[in-house]
Enzyme design. Structure first.
Site, PDB file in Angstrom:
ATOM      1  CB  ILE A 192      -0.969   0.001   1.214  1.00 52.99           C
ATOM      2  CG1 ILE A 192      -1.974  -1.153   1.063  1.00 52.99           C
ATOM      3  CG2 ILE A 192      -1.660   1.342   1.358  1.00 52.99           C
ATOM      4  CD1 ILE A 192      -3.033  -1.230   2.127  1.00 52.99           C
ATOM      5  CD  GLU A 211       9.129  -1.137   6.206  1.00 56.63           C
ATOM      6  OE1 GLU A 211       8.032  -0.972   5.666  1.00 56.63           O
ATOM      7  OE2 GLU A 211       9.291  -1.863   7.213  1.00 56.63           O
ATOM      8  CB  ALA A 276       0.262   1.978   4.410  1.00 58.37           C
ATOM      9  N   GLY A 278      -0.266  -2.433   7.605  1.00 53.50           N
ATOM     10  CA  GLY A 278      -0.919  -3.736   7.633  1.00 53.50           C
ATOM     11  C   GLY A 278      -2.395  -3.640   7.953  1.00 53.50           C
ATOM     12  NE  ARG A 279      -7.042  -4.615   4.591  1.00 54.12           N
ATOM     13  CZ  ARG A 279      -7.838  -3.543   4.445  1.00 54.12           C
ATOM     14  NH1 ARG A 279      -7.306  -2.370   4.142  1.00 54.12           N
ATOM     15  NH2 ARG A 279      -9.142  -3.644   4.595  1.00 54.12           N
ATOM     16  CG  HIS A 451       9.329 -11.647 -32.248  1.00 52.30           C
ATOM     17  ND1 HIS A 451      10.182 -11.097 -31.331  1.00 52.30           N
ATOM     18  CD2 HIS A 451       9.563 -10.994 -33.423  1.00 52.30           C
ATOM     19  CE1 HIS A 451      10.923 -10.177 -31.914  1.00 52.30           C
ATOM     20  NE2 HIS A 451      10.561 -10.081 -33.184  1.00 52.30           N
TER      21      HIS A 451
END
Ligand code: NAD
Length: 478
Positions: A192, A211, A276, A278-279, A451
């Protein structure tokens, strides 16, 4: 009065609505309950994916990519463009229209398959009963032989940076900015963080992603993740690894963020902050725990290999049971469950799940990375091919990226395919199909590719595993 069903599905997102449709196709009398309300108070099926996640984010990713390409790529094609203007309101309206056309489609599918779609809240009562509270009107009691929990997940709300729907927002709020923030902070360089960071950075926001982990995209093969980090950084995303956010304060006009890198405290101010990180599973008010359904220590509903909870007649699928929080994984679980309830033996192959990050270029993978394969004890052989040698990619002016194949040196079986490049979200389908069929390097090698096409790079990467790529320099490593 009690309405009697064979199956009642609580939740109408990518786990719930396919469960209901497949069950109805198989002859079950099925109802699907969903409580979702959009911000304008319109109810909708489709859950986070269609209303506030996958689909609206892809709409904005597409629009912002077009904006970026008009600015940066038209000249190379010999196309001169004049004054380019951003109409964010129109871009947002298009995004909403895309979502609404798809959520409306679910209602049509329910009608066509004779699923009773119920808009409101579902609460488990035990003894095969579900209480349904509609958005408007009186409560109803439904009874069913089988009850399916498919209630999905919600963004994790950090105590140190609580959502305020104004300056500190979750992934849904981040899709609804009415102005491009001048400065944007994002906590978390997961899928996310990177996708939404790309949207707003392309539209002009100076974007910093903080992060906590020292590694970028640890689930992706290290070589591909390294290339992704280099590419996104070059595009202007300021990704700071090992940066753990300690606090965030909305000062009214902006957000002051305090974070720590290598033990050193730093502060930075952003117009907006997206969290953002995690959930978490949605089970509030469901009453599942109270009627005896077992949960794991992280709050996910516990199920066996056939999606049965410990309470007979109650099942669960999708984000609420944990594992990869991906819409397609949820869909497959729902379909497998409906077919199992019909007496079939459908199973989900968790070793062949595609993952995609919709950046530009995209990142996609399935199966093991080289690091994961080695950790599992495989003797690996790998192959890589760059898009730089691909005629179609060159013609598209999008020749960045690499495809990497990870195979078992003893059996020749392909263990994983990890890639960064143009439209690899589409190429990963071929990769997954091979894993599903337990394909060897030789199986893929003998498969002819059109191709010129982007898929030729896939073929070249396969060939390079044994040093026989024609258009890429072979670096055989066994
Ligand atoms: P995620 O778990 O993928 O990433 C969250 C990141 O936040 C982690 O890397 C974590 O280390 C970091 N973090 C946590 N606390 C922090 C702190 N205090 N400071 C700095 N960093 C911190 O979660 P997400 O990106 O929110 O995505 C949620 C789920 O939705 C994922 O399972 C994802 O796969 C799914 N999703 C998938 C897609 C897709 O398939 N394209 C798109 C969006 C979301």
């Amino acid at each position: 009065m009690t309405d009697q069903y064979d199956i009642v599905v609580v939740g109408g997102g990518p786990a719930g609505y396919p469960t209901a449709i497949r069950a109805a196709q198989l002859g079950f009398k099925t109802a699907c309950i969903d409580v979702w309300l959009n911000k304008d108070n319109t109810p909708a099926f489709g859950g986070t994916c269609l209303n506030a996640g996958c689909i609206p984010s892809k709409a904005l990713l597409e629009s912002s990519e077009l904006w970026h390409r008009v600015h940066h790529e038209t000249a190379a094609h010999g196309i001169g463009v004049g004054d380019i203007k951003l109409d964010l309101a129109k871009m947002q309206a298009r995004k909403t229209a895309v979502s609404r056309s798809l959520t409306g489609g679910i209602k049509t599918l329910f009608q066509a398959n004779k699923v009773t779609g119920l808009e409101g809240f579902g609460k488990l009562l035990g003894n095969g009963q579900v209480e349904f509270t509609p958005h408007k009107g009186d409560k109803q009691i439904l009874s069913a032989k089988h009850i399916v929990i498919a209630t999905g997940s919600s963004p994790v709300n950090l105590k140190i940076a609580p959502f305020d729907d104004q300056n500190i927002v979750d992934s849904w709020g981040a899709l609804d900015f009415t102005e491009v923030p001048k400065t944007l902070g994002i906590i978390g360089a997961g899928v996310i963080g990177v996708e939404l960071g790309s949207v707003w950075s392309r539209l002009g926001a100076k974007t910093v992603i903080l992060e906590a982990l020292p590694t970028f995209l640890p689930m992706v093969d290290a070589a591909i993740a390294k290339e992704a980090l280099r590419t996104f950084t070059k595009q202007g995303l300021d990704i700071r690894l090992g940066a753990k956010v300690i606090s965030a304060k909305n000062t009214g006009k902006a957000v002051d963020v305090e974070y720590e890198v290598n033990g050193e405290k730093k502060t930075e101010t952003f117009d907006k902050l997206i969290v953002a990180v995690g959930r978490r599973p949605n089970t509030d008010g469901l009453n599942a725990r109270e009627i005896g359904v077992a949960f794991d220590e992280r709050g996910f509903v516990k199920v066996d290999a056939n999606y049965k909870t410990n309470v007979p007649g109650i099942y669960a699928v999708g984000d609420v049971i944990g594992g990869a929080m991906l819409a397609h994984k949820a869909i497959e679980e729902g379909v497998a469950l409906a077919e199992q309830l019909h007496g079939e033996h459908t199973q989900v192959n968790y070793n062949a799940v595609p993952s995609v990050i919709y950046t530009m270029p995209e990142v996609a993978w399935t199966g093991l990375s080289e690091e994961q394969a080695k950790a599992k004890g495989y003797e690996v052989k790998v192959g890589t091919a760059p898009f730089a040698a691909n005629g179609r990619a060159k013609a598209m002016e999008q020749a960045g990226g690499t495809i990497k194949i990870i195979a078992d040196a003893k059996t020749d079986r392909v263990l994983g395919i990890h890639m960064i490049g143009p439209y690899v979200s589409e190429l990963v389908a071929e990769a997954v199909l091979g894993l599903e069929f337990a394909a060897t390097v030789e199986d893929y090698a003998l498969t002819m590719h059109g191709h010129p096409s982007l898929a030729e790079t896939f073929h070249e990467a396969i060939l390079s595993v044994d040093g026989r790529a024609i258009h890429a320099v072979n670096k055989v490593r066994k």
